[in-house]
Design a protein around this motif. Structure first.
Motif, PDB file in Angstrom:
ATOM      1  N   CYS A  26     -46.373  41.765  29.960  1.00  0.00           N
ATOM      2  CA  CYS A  26     -45.699  43.002  30.389  1.00  0.00           C
ATOM      3  C   CYS A  26     -44.606  43.368  29.387  1.00  0.00           C
ATOM      4  CB  CYS A  26     -45.123  42.847  31.785  1.00  0.00           C
ATOM      5  SG  CYS A  26     -45.853  43.967  32.970  1.00  0.00           S
ATOM      6  N   SER A  27     -44.924  43.218  28.125  1.00  0.00           N
ATOM      7  CA  SER A  27     -44.040  43.616  27.014  1.00  0.00           C
ATOM      8  C   SER A  27     -42.856  42.677  26.775  1.00  0.00           C
ATOM      9  CB  SER A  27     -43.494  45.042  27.204  1.00  0.00           C
ATOM     10  OG  SER A  27     -44.548  45.954  27.273  1.00  0.00           O
ATOM     11  N   SER A  28     -42.781  41.594  27.511  1.00  0.00           N
ATOM     12  CA  SER A  28     -41.691  40.645  27.262  1.00  0.00           C
ATOM     13  C   SER A  28     -42.031  39.823  26.018  1.00  0.00           C
ATOM     14  CB  SER A  28     -41.527  39.734  28.481  1.00  0.00           C
ATOM     15  OG  SER A  28     -40.567  38.745  28.213  1.00  0.00           O
ATOM     16  N   THR A  29     -41.099  39.715  25.090  1.00  0.00           N
ATOM     17  CA  THR A  29     -41.397  38.984  23.854  1.00  0.00           C
ATOM     18  C   THR A  29     -40.712  37.620  23.790  1.00  0.00           C
ATOM     19  OG1 THR A  29     -39.595  40.187  22.802  1.00  0.00           O
ATOM     20  CG2 THR A  29     -41.815  41.053  22.478  1.00  0.00           C
ATOM     21  N   THR A  30     -39.559  37.500  24.436  1.00  0.00           N
ATOM     22  CA  THR A  30     -38.849  36.209  24.408  1.00  0.00           C
ATOM     23  C   THR A  30     -38.403  35.838  25.819  1.00  0.00           C
ATOM     24  OG1 THR A  30     -36.811  37.406  23.907  1.00  0.00           O
ATOM     25  CG2 THR A  30     -38.016  36.461  22.041  1.00  0.00           C
ATOM     26  N   PRO A  31     -39.351  35.461  26.665  1.00  0.00           N
ATOM     27  CA  PRO A  31     -38.972  35.146  28.047  1.00  0.00           C
ATOM     28  C   PRO A  31     -38.072  33.922  28.118  1.00  0.00           C
ATOM     29  CG  PRO A  31     -41.263  34.556  27.624  1.00  0.00           C
ATOM     30  CD  PRO A  31     -40.782  35.303  26.417  1.00  0.00           C
ATOM     31  N   PRO A  32     -37.002  33.992  28.912  1.00  0.00           N
ATOM     32  CA  PRO A  32     -36.110  32.827  29.039  1.00  0.00           C
ATOM     33  C   PRO A  32     -36.701  31.741  29.941  1.00  0.00           C
ATOM     34  CG  PRO A  32     -35.320  34.642  30.406  1.00  0.00           C
ATOM     35  CD  PRO A  32     -36.501  35.165  29.644  1.00  0.00           C
ATOM     36  N   PHE A  33     -37.582  32.161  30.855  1.00  0.00           N
ATOM     37  CA  PHE A  33     -38.220  31.210  31.766  1.00  0.00           C
ATOM     38  C   PHE A  33     -39.418  31.904  32.402  1.00  0.00           C
ATOM     39  CE2 PHE A  33     -34.743  33.289  34.135  1.00  0.00           C
ATOM     40  CZ  PHE A  33     -35.475  33.937  35.106  1.00  0.00           C
ATOM     41  N   TRP A  34     -40.170  31.173  33.195  1.00  0.00           N
ATOM     42  CA  TRP A  34     -41.275  31.805  33.924  1.00  0.00           C
ATOM     43  C   TRP A  34     -41.348  31.240  35.334  1.00  0.00           C
ATOM     44  CZ3 TRP A  34     -45.294  28.762  35.814  1.00  0.00           C
ATOM     45  CH2 TRP A  34     -45.425  27.471  35.255  1.00  0.00           C
ATOM     46  N   LEU A  35     -41.785  32.092  36.240  1.00  0.00           N
ATOM     47  CA  LEU A  35     -42.071  31.654  37.611  1.00  0.00           C
ATOM     48  C   LEU A  35     -43.356  32.349  38.041  1.00  0.00           C
ATOM     49  CD1 LEU A  35     -39.817  31.147  40.669  1.00  0.00           C
ATOM     50  CD2 LEU A  35     -41.772  32.655  40.879  1.00  0.00           C
ATOM     51  N   ALA A  36     -44.294  31.587  38.523  1.00  0.00           N
ATOM     52  CA  ALA A  36     -45.553  32.162  39.012  1.00  0.00           C
ATOM     53  C   ALA A  36     -45.738  31.744  40.467  1.00  0.00           C
ATOM     54  CB  ALA A  36     -46.732  31.681  38.164  1.00  0.00           C
ATOM     55  N   ASP A  37     -46.009  32.725  41.305  1.00  0.00           N
ATOM     56  CA  ASP A  37     -46.250  32.417  42.714  1.00  0.00           C
ATOM     57  C   ASP A  37     -47.234  33.437  43.278  1.00  0.00           C
ATOM     58  OD1 ASP A  37     -44.698  34.667  42.914  1.00  0.00           O
ATOM     59  OD2 ASP A  37     -43.247  33.839  44.309  1.00  0.00           O
ATOM     60  N   ASN A  38     -47.294  33.514  44.599  1.00  0.00           N
ATOM     61  CA  ASN A  38     -48.190  34.447  45.267  1.00  0.00           C
ATOM     62  C   ASN A  38     -49.614  34.320  44.737  1.00  0.00           C
ATOM     63  OD1 ASN A  38     -48.964  36.463  46.987  1.00  0.00           O
ATOM     64  ND2 ASN A  38     -48.299  38.124  45.663  1.00  0.00           N
ATOM     65  N   PRO A  39     -50.202  33.134  44.818  1.00  0.00           N
ATOM     66  CA  PRO A  39     -51.537  32.949  44.245  1.00  0.00           C
ATOM     67  C   PRO A  39     -52.592  33.768  44.979  1.00  0.00           C
ATOM     68  CG  PRO A  39     -50.922  31.062  45.559  1.00  0.00           C
ATOM     69  CD  PRO A  39     -49.711  31.938  45.482  1.00  0.00           C
ATOM     70  N   SER A  40     -53.600  34.179  44.238  1.00  0.00           N
ATOM     71  CA  SER A  40     -54.723  34.885  44.863  1.00  0.00           C
ATOM     72  C   SER A  40     -56.003  34.358  44.238  1.00  0.00           C
ATOM     73  CB  SER A  40     -54.599  36.390  44.612  1.00  0.00           C
ATOM     74  OG  SER A  40     -54.680  36.646  43.236  1.00  0.00           O
ATOM     75  N   SER A  41     -57.095  34.548  44.908  1.00  0.00           N
ATOM     76  CA  SER A  41     -58.347  34.054  44.329  1.00  0.00           C
ATOM     77  C   SER A  41     -59.501  34.983  44.663  1.00  0.00           C
ATOM     78  CB  SER A  41     -58.647  32.648  44.842  1.00  0.00           C
ATOM     79  OG  SER A  41     -58.809  32.666  46.231  1.00  0.00           O
ATOM     80  N   GLY A  42     -60.394  35.104  43.702  1.00  0.00           N
ATOM     81  CA  GLY A  42     -61.627  35.849  43.914  1.00  0.00           C
ATOM     82  C   GLY A  42     -62.789  34.887  43.769  1.00  0.00           C
ATOM     83  N   THR A  43     -63.974  35.406  43.524  1.00  0.00           N
ATOM     84  CA  THR A  43     -65.134  34.532  43.421  1.00  0.00           C
ATOM     85  C   THR A  43     -65.035  33.641  42.183  1.00  0.00           C
ATOM     86  OG1 THR A  43     -66.390  36.315  44.401  1.00  0.00           O
ATOM     87  CG2 THR A  43     -67.631  34.501  43.468  1.00  0.00           C
ATOM     88  N   LEU A  44     -64.770  34.270  41.046  1.00  0.00           N
ATOM     89  CA  LEU A  44     -64.702  33.500  39.806  1.00  0.00           C
ATOM     90  C   LEU A  44     -63.319  33.563  39.164  1.00  0.00           C
ATOM     91  CD1 LEU A  44     -68.078  34.606  38.204  1.00  0.00           C
ATOM     92  CD2 LEU A  44     -67.546  32.375  39.155  1.00  0.00           C
TER      93      LEU A  44
END
Lengths: 319, 173
Positions: free
Chosen positions: A271-289
């Protein structure tokens, strides 16, 4: 036809076409209702996931041999007067004795709580709590953390002081981290490396606020976590810290599909971020593949990503 | 969405949904698809209203969502390209309303362009945005915007020129 004539003709053609079809009148109540229904479904799913993980870890009912106690923090947390929660016994007079700014915040929160007595969503609280910890642990973003808002995530002031501690590392099992993956269970990362200890917060059933947090040992193995997410975003964070300007393209080739790189260019998947200080990933979702996450790289907004069957980021930022 | 936010969101929908619909119509060429896109856009706006409300330009945010959704739809349908049929304009027919025929041809050709090219043309010539605004909205550089506009206009010009040849040959017959 000259260039400017063609442009004028095109603009006129677009105006003509747009007028040929009268717009619909959109039902605002229906829109709001559908969004609320979807949100309730997601909250129910997230709460169920949290409950399953909590019960699986067993910390609600019994001690566990592989869980270690939270490192005790020195009682030097910022002096913060907690806004009273709906079930807290904090009296109004206690708030009244607080400083003017804290009282203002407390009052605002109190009025919010009074008008919205629903318990906080544990998944949302988890997101806010760990984002705050990531921000606090990075000197560049520390000033963005409001201690009053952080304290309001906890059931009471003692829980806040005990768990958040002086520097927020109580939340992250005593270590400073720059990556968090939350899918019911919470995994911590330093760069692309996952820590072997993972925090497990406990929530008050009626308010949804954090009452306790324990740290358990996480088994090794690549199946725990998401190698694409930690490899790509963890790699970017590491590169940002070391000033490695070549890493983004290298990581992009490794973890991002060619289509997305073609569509979004050198910052594909961020999303245009070039030097992220950290990351957080949540709200997982899943499809077939495929499967997806909602990612925050330190900016004001989260964005969704989708990972394809080849373990590469295939869409990001809605593209 | 909190109850307190409903009036502002309602006002936004009433004020901006028509404009969003018109843009969606030009991006998709079909009324029912445009309606679906706007519906989905407004749902996303509703979902993120608290963030959008504090943004400088909620309309720009909504337009960005709309463009992204149009792109997503095009990618899913890629390989099933549909070009609207010519509306019964026969070879050699001398149309007294030549201007209307040209505009109709332009709109049909617009729908046959790749979605990125189509989007920059709609944003520039319908929404009247400049290169920088379009680039920001589409996550591409202003240079890319200019090159896509130039290529798109070139393709449209070939259509107009062909239309002119038709008209001339029809007139001579």
């Amino acid at each position: 036809m000259k260039d400017h004539e063609l442009e004028q003709e095109l603009a006129a053609a677009m105006r003509d076409r747009s007028r040929q079809e009268p717009p619909y009148s959109y039902d605002v109540d229906g829109l709001i209702g559908s969004v609320r229904r979807r949100r309730r479904r997601l909250q129910a799913g997230a709460a169920a996931a949290v409950a399953i993980v909590a019960l699986g870890a067993g910390f609600l009912s019994r001690p566990d041999h592989d869980r270690v106690s939270l490192p005790v923090q020195a009682p030097t947390a910022s002096s913060v007067v907690l806004p009273p929660s709906p079930t807290a016994s904090t009296s109004a007079s206690a708030s009244a004795s607080a400083s003017a700014s804290a009282s203002a915040s407390a009052s605002a929160s109190t009025s919010t709580a009074a008008s919205a007595p629903k318990p906080a969503d544990p998944a949302r609280t988890t997101n806010t709590l760990f984002l705050a910890a990531l921000r606090y642990q990075n000197p560049a973003t520390r000033s963005q953390v409001d201690p009053v808002e952080v304290a309001a995530l906890f059931a009471d002031e003692s829980a806040y002081r005990r768990i958040w501690g002086a520097d927020s590392t109580g939340v992250t099992c005593g270590s400073s981290v720059d990556g968090v993956l939350a899918a019911g269970e919470v995994l911590l990362y330093q760069g692309v490396e996952r820590l072997d200890r993972a925090p497990a917060p406990t929530f008050d059933g009626s308010t949804g606020k954090v009452t306790d947090l324990t740290c358990r040992t996480v088994a090794g193995g690549s199946k725990v976590g998401d190698p694409t997410v930690s490899g790509f975003y963890g790699g970017l964070v590491t590169a940002a810290k070391s000033g490695d300007s070549t890493a983004m393209s290298r990581l992009g080739r490794q973890f991002v599909t060619a289509n997305l790189r073609s569509a979004q260019g050198p910052t594909a998947g961020t999303c245009s971020s070039t030097t992220p200080p950290f990351w957080l990933a949540d709200n997982p979702s899943s499809g077939t593949l495929t499967h997806g996450w909602t990612v925050n790289l330190g900016g004001p907004y989260d964005f969704p990503i989708e990972i394809d069957e080849n373990a590469k980021v295939a869409t990001a930022c809605g593209k | 969405m909190r109850s307190a936010d409903v009036p502002a969101f309602t006002a936004f929908v009433h004020a901006r949904s028509s404009a969003l619909f018109r843009t969606a119509l030009l991006l998709t060429g079909e009324r029912h698809v445009a309606d679906d896109l706007v519906q989905s856009t407004l749902e996303q706006v509703c979902r993120h209203w608290r963030k959008i409300r504090s943004a400088d330009a909620p309309e720009a945010y909504a337009r960005r969502i709309l463009v992204n959704l149009a792109n997503d739809r095009w990618r899913k349908l890629r390989g099933h390209k549909e070009v609207p049929l010519d509306d019964g304009v026969e070879d050699g027919f001398v149309d007294p309303y030549k201007g209307l025929v040209v505009r109709d041809a332009l709109m049909r050709e617009l729908q046959s362009l790749p979605i990125g090219m189509r989007t920059v043309l709609v944003l520039r010539y319908f929404e009247d945005l400049d290169d920088a605004e379009i680039g920001h909205l589409m996550n591409i550089s202003a240079g890319s915007v200019r090159s896509q506009v130039a290529r798109g206009l070139s393709k449209l010009r070939s259509t107009v020129d062909a239309q002119a040849v038709h008209s001339r040959s029809g007139g001579a017959a």
